[in-house]
Design a protein around this motif. Structure first.
Motif, short mmCIF file in Angstrom:
data_model
loop_
_atom_site.label_atom_id
_atom_site.label_comp_id
_atom_site.label_asym_id
_atom_site.label_seq_id
_atom_site.Cartn_x
_atom_site.Cartn_y
_atom_site.Cartn_z
N ILE A 25 0.83 -1.20 0.00
CA ILE A 25 0.00 0.00 0.00
C ILE A 25 0.87 1.26 0.00
N ASP A 26 1.93 1.25 0.80
CA ASP A 26 2.81 2.42 0.88
C ASP A 26 3.44 2.74 -0.48
N GLU A 27 3.83 1.73 -1.22
CA GLU A 27 4.45 1.96 -2.52
C GLU A 27 3.49 2.63 -3.49
N TYR A 28 2.24 2.20 -3.50
CA TYR A 28 1.26 2.86 -4.36
C TYR A 28 1.05 4.31 -3.93
N ALA A 29 1.08 4.58 -2.63
CA ALA A 29 0.94 5.94 -2.14
C ALA A 29 2.09 6.82 -2.62
N ARG A 30 3.24 6.22 -2.87
CA ARG A 30 4.43 6.95 -3.34
C ARG A 30 4.51 7.05 -4.85
N GLY A 31 3.48 6.56 -5.54
CA GLY A 31 3.49 6.61 -7.00
C GLY A 31 4.34 5.53 -7.63
N ARG A 32 4.55 4.44 -6.92
CA ARG A 32 5.37 3.34 -7.41
C ARG A 32 4.51 2.10 -7.65
N THR A 33 5.08 1.12 -8.33
CA THR A 33 4.35 -0.10 -8.67
C THR A 33 5.08 -1.29 -8.03
N PRO A 34 4.63 -1.77 -6.89
CA PRO A 34 5.36 -2.82 -6.17
C PRO A 34 5.11 -4.22 -6.73
N ASN A 35 6.01 -5.13 -6.34
CA ASN A 35 5.84 -6.55 -6.66
C ASN A 35 5.89 -7.31 -5.34
N PRO A 36 4.72 -7.59 -4.75
CA PRO A 36 4.70 -8.20 -3.42
C PRO A 36 5.29 -9.60 -3.37
N CYS A 37 5.29 -10.33 -4.50
CA CYS A 37 5.84 -11.68 -4.51
C CYS A 37 7.34 -11.68 -4.23
N VAL A 38 8.03 -10.63 -4.67
CA VAL A 38 9.47 -10.51 -4.38
C VAL A 38 9.67 -10.35 -2.88
N ASN A 39 8.92 -9.44 -2.26
CA ASN A 39 9.02 -9.25 -0.82
C ASN A 39 8.69 -10.51 -0.05
N CYS A 40 7.68 -11.24 -0.50
CA CYS A 40 7.25 -12.45 0.19
C CYS A 40 8.36 -13.50 0.19
N ASN A 41 8.97 -13.70 -0.97
CA ASN A 41 10.05 -14.68 -1.05
C ASN A 41 11.27 -14.24 -0.25
N THR A 42 11.58 -12.94 -0.29
CA THR A 42 12.78 -12.43 0.36
C THR A 42 12.65 -12.41 1.87
N LYS A 43 11.57 -11.79 2.36
CA LYS A 43 11.48 -11.48 3.78
C LYS A 43 10.70 -12.49 4.59
N VAL A 44 9.96 -13.36 3.91
CA VAL A 44 9.17 -14.34 4.65
C VAL A 44 9.64 -15.75 4.33
N LYS A 45 9.51 -16.17 3.07
CA LYS A 45 9.78 -17.57 2.73
C LYS A 45 11.24 -17.96 2.92
N PHE A 46 12.16 -17.12 2.44
CA PHE A 46 13.57 -17.53 2.50
C PHE A 46 14.35 -16.78 3.57
N ASP A 47 13.66 -16.21 4.50
CA ASP A 47 14.30 -15.63 5.68
C ASP A 47 13.66 -16.26 6.91
N GLU A 48 12.39 -15.95 7.11
CA GLU A 48 11.69 -16.49 8.28
C GLU A 48 11.61 -18.02 8.23
N LEU A 49 11.38 -18.58 7.03
CA LEU A 49 11.20 -20.03 6.95
C LEU A 49 12.50 -20.78 7.20
N VAL A 50 13.62 -20.22 6.75
CA VAL A 50 14.91 -20.85 7.03
C VAL A 50 15.19 -20.83 8.54
N LYS A 51 14.85 -19.72 9.19
CA LYS A 51 15.01 -19.64 10.64
C LYS A 51 14.16 -20.70 11.34
#
Length: 381
Positions: A102-128
């Motif tokens: 939501i914040d990225e759209y507010a800044r006039g940007r076009t986000p890709n949430p799947c990248v964030n999900c893989n980076t910060k959740v699946k391959f960070d939190e899940l490895v832990k």
């Protein structure tokens, strides 16, 4: 009657008896992943990450992350003969995926949430989590190849199915986690995966693929409208500054867009060239005004030593576009600047610029701005 030959499957790192946490989504790819690992002698623990919140209807989440998908994942785990756990990641998902979206759209940007999900959740939190559970590896159903180089280092390469390759979404994977990740279907093509699932009688063998952002029911614009207020603004011509229309918020537009602009003068095609949330101005122009000869990024992540980053490489700026040749003008731990071999249309801030050396994934960054071929805002007031 001819007996069909069972579909061959590629080997994964030899670690018979090693414990693997297999991320299961209720889809065919992760189902086959769990089945192959079990057959190859791994001690498999199936797990699904729960993202859907209690305060929304279960239909809010798409089939890959829904309660129904969790039920199917559990049933597949029973078929394969492995334990299954539903892991609660609602707080992390809201913090790292939904709110930044939501914040990225507010800044006039076009986000890709799947990248964030893989980076910060699946391959960070899940490895832990895997380490906490005594697992040596995490496995997923991504179409990515795990390759060990001559130095024994793990690299990520494009999957063998060019239509399904998912390395684009994995550029942000923490480098230190690469040795702990397995991709059993990375050397297979999708039809082979479905064939393997059918041979083993897995209930997800013919399950259709999820195509949408999992937490967005329906159109992205409708989801954004629920979270960001409408703010009236002007649509201006990029070359002259002429007012050619009005809008209800820059968050409803993306670079390159040509439909749904509602311009006063519609006799010629215009594209969104620039978004300015501060002044609530949407700048439009011709196709040529939307061409850029390079980009710069921030929040970079490299899967190689920065000193080994080649000056000439390939970059991919959208998931469904082909990589293009580029020259690295500058690179440090924070970001990089590239010059394209040929101008590119509508390179959107917020999207990912992903770096490759042939099939090898080198890293990437979030696109911050672009280098236009034509002056953008000069003289436009």
């Amino acid at each position: 009657m001819t007996v069909p030959t069972p579909t061959s499957v590629p080997p994964v790192p030899s670690a018979a008896g090693a414990r693997v946490l297999c991320a299961m989504s209720g889809g065919v790819d992760s189902s086959v992943t769990a089945s192959l690992l079990k057959e190859q002698g791994y001690s498999v623990v199936g797990a699904m990450m729960r993202f859907w919140p209690d305060d929304k209807s279960t239909e809010t989440f798409d089939s890959c992350c829904s309660p129904a998908a969790a039920y199917e994942a559990r049933r597949v785990a029973e078929q394969v003969g492995v334990p299954f756990y539903l892991l609660d990641y609602r707080e992390q998902f809201q913090q790292h995926i939904v709110e930044p979206f939501i914040d990225e759209y507010a800044r006039g940007r076009t986000p890709n949430p799947c990248v964030n999900c893989n980076t910060k959740v699946k391959f960070d939190e899940l490895v832990k989590k895997a380490k906490m559970l005594g697992c040596q590896y995490v496995a997923t159903g991504h179409y990515v190849k795990r390759v060990e180089n001559e130095r024994g280092e793990v690299e990520f390469w494009r999957g063998d199915d060019p239509r399904k390759d998912q390395t684009y979404f994995l550029w942000g994977t923490p480098r230190e986690t690469l040795p702990y990740i397995l991709f059993p279907v990375g050397e297979l093509e999708k039809p082979q995966v479905r064939e393997i699932a059918a041979e083993r009688g897995l209930l997800t063998a013919q399950k259709p693929e999820s195509q949408n952002i999992c937490f967005v029911p329906g159109k992205v614009q409708d989801f954004v409208a629920e979270h960001l207020p409408q703010v009236q603004g002007l649509i201006r011509e990029i070359r002259t500054g002429e007012v050619v229309g009005e809008h209800l918020g820059t968050q409803f537009y993306t670079l390159g867009q040509k439909k749904g602009l509602g311009l006063y003068q519609s006799h010629r095609v215009r594209h969104v060239v620039h978004l300015d949330p501060q002044s609530q101005t949407v700048w439009v122009g011709d196709y040529e005004d939307c061409l850029w000869d390079g980009l710069s990024t921030s929040q970079a992540n490299y899967l190689i030593d920065l000193a080994e980053l080649p000056r000439r490489l390939e970059v991919q700026v959208r998931y469904r576009t082909a990589p293009m040749g580029a020259t690295v003008l500058q690179a440090d731990e924070h970001g990089f600047r590239l010059q394209f071999d040929e101008p590119q249309f509508a390179v959107a801030p917020g999207q990912s610029a992903v770096l490759y050396d042939g099939p090898r994934l080198l890293g990437g960054g979030l696109i911050d701005d672009h280098t236009p071929l034509l002056p953008a805002l000069s003289g436009a007031e």
